[in-house]
Design a protein around this motif. Structure first.
Motif, PDB file in Angstrom:
ATOM      1  N   ARG A  94      -1.776 -10.736  -5.611  1.00  0.00           N
ATOM      2  CA  ARG A  94      -2.641  -9.985  -6.532  1.00  0.00           C
ATOM      3  C   ARG A  94      -3.545  -9.036  -5.750  1.00  0.00           C
ATOM      4  O   ARG A  94      -3.723  -7.879  -6.125  1.00  0.00           O
ATOM      5  CB  ARG A  94      -3.479 -10.952  -7.370  1.00  0.00           C
ATOM      6  CG  ARG A  94      -4.454 -10.264  -8.314  1.00  0.00           C
ATOM      7  CD  ARG A  94      -5.175 -11.301  -9.195  1.00  0.00           C
ATOM      8  NE  ARG A  94      -6.302 -10.756  -9.889  1.00  0.00           N
ATOM      9  CZ  ARG A  94      -6.244  -9.954 -10.950  1.00  0.00           C
ATOM     10  NH1 ARG A  94      -5.075  -9.608 -11.443  1.00  0.00           N
ATOM     11  NH2 ARG A  94      -7.348  -9.500 -11.525  1.00  0.00           N
ATOM     12  N   TYR A  95      -4.095  -9.521  -4.662  1.00  0.00           N
ATOM     13  CA  TYR A  95      -4.946  -8.675  -3.831  1.00  0.00           C
ATOM     14  C   TYR A  95      -4.165  -7.456  -3.333  1.00  0.00           C
ATOM     15  O   TYR A  95      -4.655  -6.329  -3.367  1.00  0.00           O
ATOM     16  CB  TYR A  95      -5.502  -9.482  -2.661  1.00  0.00           C
ATOM     17  CG  TYR A  95      -6.442  -8.698  -1.776  1.00  0.00           C
ATOM     18  CD1 TYR A  95      -7.788  -8.596  -2.096  1.00  0.00           C
ATOM     19  CD2 TYR A  95      -5.980  -8.057  -0.643  1.00  0.00           C
ATOM     20  CE1 TYR A  95      -8.666  -7.865  -1.301  1.00  0.00           C
ATOM     21  CE2 TYR A  95      -6.841  -7.326   0.170  1.00  0.00           C
ATOM     22  CZ  TYR A  95      -8.175  -7.236  -0.173  1.00  0.00           C
ATOM     23  OH  TYR A  95      -9.027  -6.507   0.616  1.00  0.00           O
ATOM     24  N   PHE A  96      -2.923  -7.677  -2.882  1.00  0.00           N
ATOM     25  CA  PHE A  96      -2.100  -6.575  -2.388  1.00  0.00           C
ATOM     26  C   PHE A  96      -1.890  -5.521  -3.475  1.00  0.00           C
ATOM     27  O   PHE A  96      -1.904  -4.324  -3.208  1.00  0.00           O
ATOM     28  CB  PHE A  96      -0.735  -7.074  -1.908  1.00  0.00           C
ATOM     29  CG  PHE A  96      -0.775  -7.951  -0.685  1.00  0.00           C
ATOM     30  CD1 PHE A  96      -1.922  -8.104   0.083  1.00  0.00           C
ATOM     31  CD2 PHE A  96       0.357  -8.636  -0.301  1.00  0.00           C
ATOM     32  CE1 PHE A  96      -1.942  -8.906   1.215  1.00  0.00           C
ATOM     33  CE2 PHE A  96       0.356  -9.448   0.827  1.00  0.00           C
ATOM     34  CZ  PHE A  96      -0.795  -9.572   1.581  1.00  0.00           C
ATOM     35  N   LEU A  97      -1.662  -5.976  -4.712  1.00  0.00           N
ATOM     36  CA  LEU A  97      -1.425  -5.042  -5.812  1.00  0.00           C
ATOM     37  C   LEU A  97      -2.676  -4.234  -6.162  1.00  0.00           C
ATOM     38  O   LEU A  97      -2.575  -3.083  -6.594  1.00  0.00           O
ATOM     39  CB  LEU A  97      -0.944  -5.791  -7.053  1.00  0.00           C
ATOM     40  CG  LEU A  97       0.462  -6.359  -6.987  1.00  0.00           C
ATOM     41  CD1 LEU A  97       0.738  -7.228  -8.207  1.00  0.00           C
ATOM     42  CD2 LEU A  97       1.488  -5.240  -6.890  1.00  0.00           C
ATOM     43  N   LEU A  98      -3.857  -4.819  -6.006  1.00  0.00           N
ATOM     44  CA  LEU A  98      -5.095  -4.178  -6.434  1.00  0.00           C
ATOM     45  C   LEU A  98      -5.801  -3.394  -5.324  1.00  0.00           C
ATOM     46  O   LEU A  98      -6.664  -2.566  -5.609  1.00  0.00           O
ATOM     47  CB  LEU A  98      -6.055  -5.227  -7.005  1.00  0.00           C
ATOM     48  CG  LEU A  98      -5.541  -5.966  -8.239  1.00  0.00           C
ATOM     49  CD1 LEU A  98      -6.472  -7.107  -8.605  1.00  0.00           C
ATOM     50  CD2 LEU A  98      -5.368  -5.011  -9.418  1.00  0.00           C
ATOM     51  N   LEU A 127       0.832  -1.207   0.000  1.00  0.00           N
ATOM     52  CA  LEU A 127       0.000   0.000   0.000  1.00  0.00           C
ATOM     53  C   LEU A 127       0.866   1.258   0.000  1.00  0.00           C
ATOM     54  O   LEU A 127       0.566   2.229  -0.701  1.00  0.00           O
ATOM     55  CB  LEU A 127      -0.928   0.021   1.220  1.00  0.00           C
ATOM     56  CG  LEU A 127      -2.154  -0.870   1.166  1.00  0.00           C
ATOM     57  CD1 LEU A 127      -2.880  -0.858   2.513  1.00  0.00           C
ATOM     58  CD2 LEU A 127      -3.094  -0.446   0.051  1.00  0.00           C
ATOM     59  N   ARG A 128       1.952   1.245   0.761  1.00  0.00           N
ATOM     60  CA  ARG A 128       2.856   2.409   0.813  1.00  0.00           C
ATOM     61  C   ARG A 128       3.460   2.677  -0.559  1.00  0.00           C
ATOM     62  O   ARG A 128       3.569   3.823  -0.992  1.00  0.00           O
ATOM     63  CB  ARG A 128       3.946   2.180   1.863  1.00  0.00           C
ATOM     64  CG  ARG A 128       4.923   3.353   1.949  1.00  0.00           C
ATOM     65  CD  ARG A 128       5.825   3.303   3.147  1.00  0.00           C
ATOM     66  NE  ARG A 128       6.725   2.170   3.150  1.00  0.00           N
ATOM     67  CZ  ARG A 128       7.581   1.920   4.127  1.00  0.00           C
ATOM     68  NH1 ARG A 128       7.635   2.706   5.200  1.00  0.00           N
ATOM     69  NH2 ARG A 128       8.366   0.880   4.080  1.00  0.00           N
ATOM     70  N   GLU A 129       3.826   1.613  -1.262  1.00  0.00           N
ATOM     71  CA  GLU A 129       4.418   1.764  -2.594  1.00  0.00           C
ATOM     72  C   GLU A 129       3.374   2.240  -3.616  1.00  0.00           C
ATOM     73  O   GLU A 129       3.655   3.099  -4.438  1.00  0.00           O
ATOM     74  CB  GLU A 129       5.018   0.439  -3.049  1.00  0.00           C
ATOM     75  CG  GLU A 129       5.715   0.524  -4.397  1.00  0.00           C
ATOM     76  CD  GLU A 129       6.350  -0.797  -4.788  1.00  0.00           C
ATOM     77  OE1 GLU A 129       6.286  -1.132  -5.980  1.00  0.00           O
ATOM     78  OE2 GLU A 129       6.905  -1.489  -3.905  1.00  0.00           O
ATOM     79  N   ASN A 130       2.171   1.673  -3.542  1.00  0.00           N
ATOM     80  CA  ASN A 130       1.131   2.001  -4.516  1.00  0.00           C
ATOM     81  C   ASN A 130       0.398   3.305  -4.219  1.00  0.00           C
ATOM     82  O   ASN A 130      -0.190   3.892  -5.126  1.00  0.00           O
ATOM     83  CB  ASN A 130       0.120   0.856  -4.615  1.00  0.00           C
ATOM     84  CG  ASN A 130       0.725  -0.375  -5.253  1.00  0.00           C
ATOM     85  OD1 ASN A 130       1.497  -0.278  -6.194  1.00  0.00           O
ATOM     86  ND2 ASN A 130       0.400  -1.533  -4.715  1.00  0.00           N
ATOM     87  N   GLN A 131       0.392   3.719  -2.966  1.00  0.00           N
ATOM     88  CA  GLN A 131      -0.290   4.958  -2.575  1.00  0.00           C
ATOM     89  C   GLN A 131       0.601   5.763  -1.630  1.00  0.00           C
ATOM     90  O   GLN A 131       0.331   5.875  -0.433  1.00  0.00           O
ATOM     91  CB  GLN A 131      -1.621   4.655  -1.895  1.00  0.00           C
ATOM     92  CG  GLN A 131      -2.704   4.168  -2.834  1.00  0.00           C
ATOM     93  CD  GLN A 131      -4.016   3.982  -2.098  1.00  0.00           C
ATOM     94  OE1 GLN A 131      -4.262   2.936  -1.526  1.00  0.00           O
ATOM     95  NE2 GLN A 131      -4.847   5.012  -2.133  1.00  0.00           N
TER      96      GLN A 131
END
Length: 166
Positions: A141-145, A74-78
């Motif tokens: 996959r869940y973590f990425l989405l 989450l930190r990386e994606n947001q």
């Protein structure tokens, strides 16, 4: 001179090598946490599936691992969430203990809104592994989405409906 404490590595049957920081290791080393070694994850299911001999101890370590991995994703994606290392460690502690207060950070460990959390992700993966079954849920996959969105004034872990159907 004080030596820097380094992460300890646990060899997990489901997740492979898991690195945990010294504070989590100190919690794991308590008698209260060590008693989890003697509680079978599947209880009497062990009598039907003798290979399913895993316990709450290793499950809790797996939950802490997945909690940290999910929060780092989450930190990386947001990056706008400004998730700190301290928050990651706090959520990992929640994964070990399963009883901290609720917010989007704690939904990672115990999500009463969707029922999808790292506690269930680990025990599904671990139970399937020890029962000799394939686990069809892909936590990576869940973590990425997954994203954190504000709903009715509160932040919650969410995933797009389209992403679930693929």
């Amino acid at each position: 001179m004080t030596a820097l404490l380094s992460n300890e590595i646990f060899n997990d049957s489901v997740h492979g090598h898991i690195e945990l920081p010294p504070l989590l290791v100190r919690i794991i080393d308590t008698p209260q946490f060590q008693r989890l070694r003697y509680i079978k994850q599947l209880g009497a299911g062990y009598y039907v599936y003798p290979g399913a001999c895993h316990n709450r101890f290793e499950h809790s370590i797996g939950v802490a691992h997945l909690a940290g991995k999910f929060l780092r994703s989450l930190r990386e994606n947001q990056p706008e969430l400004n998730i700190t290392d301290d928050e990651i460690q706090c959520v990992q502690i929640a994964g070990l203990c399963h009883d901290l207060e609720r917010s989007f950070l704690y939904e990672i460990v115990a999500n009463s809104n969707t029922g999808i959390d790292v506690d269930k992700m680990d025990y599904f993966a671990r139970d399937c592994h020890h029962l000799g079954m394939q686990c069809n849920f892909d936590h990576n996959r869940y973590f990425l989405l997954a994203r954190v969105l504000k709903l009715e004034g509160k932040q919650h872990i969410c995933i797009k409906d389209k992403a679930l159907s693929k």
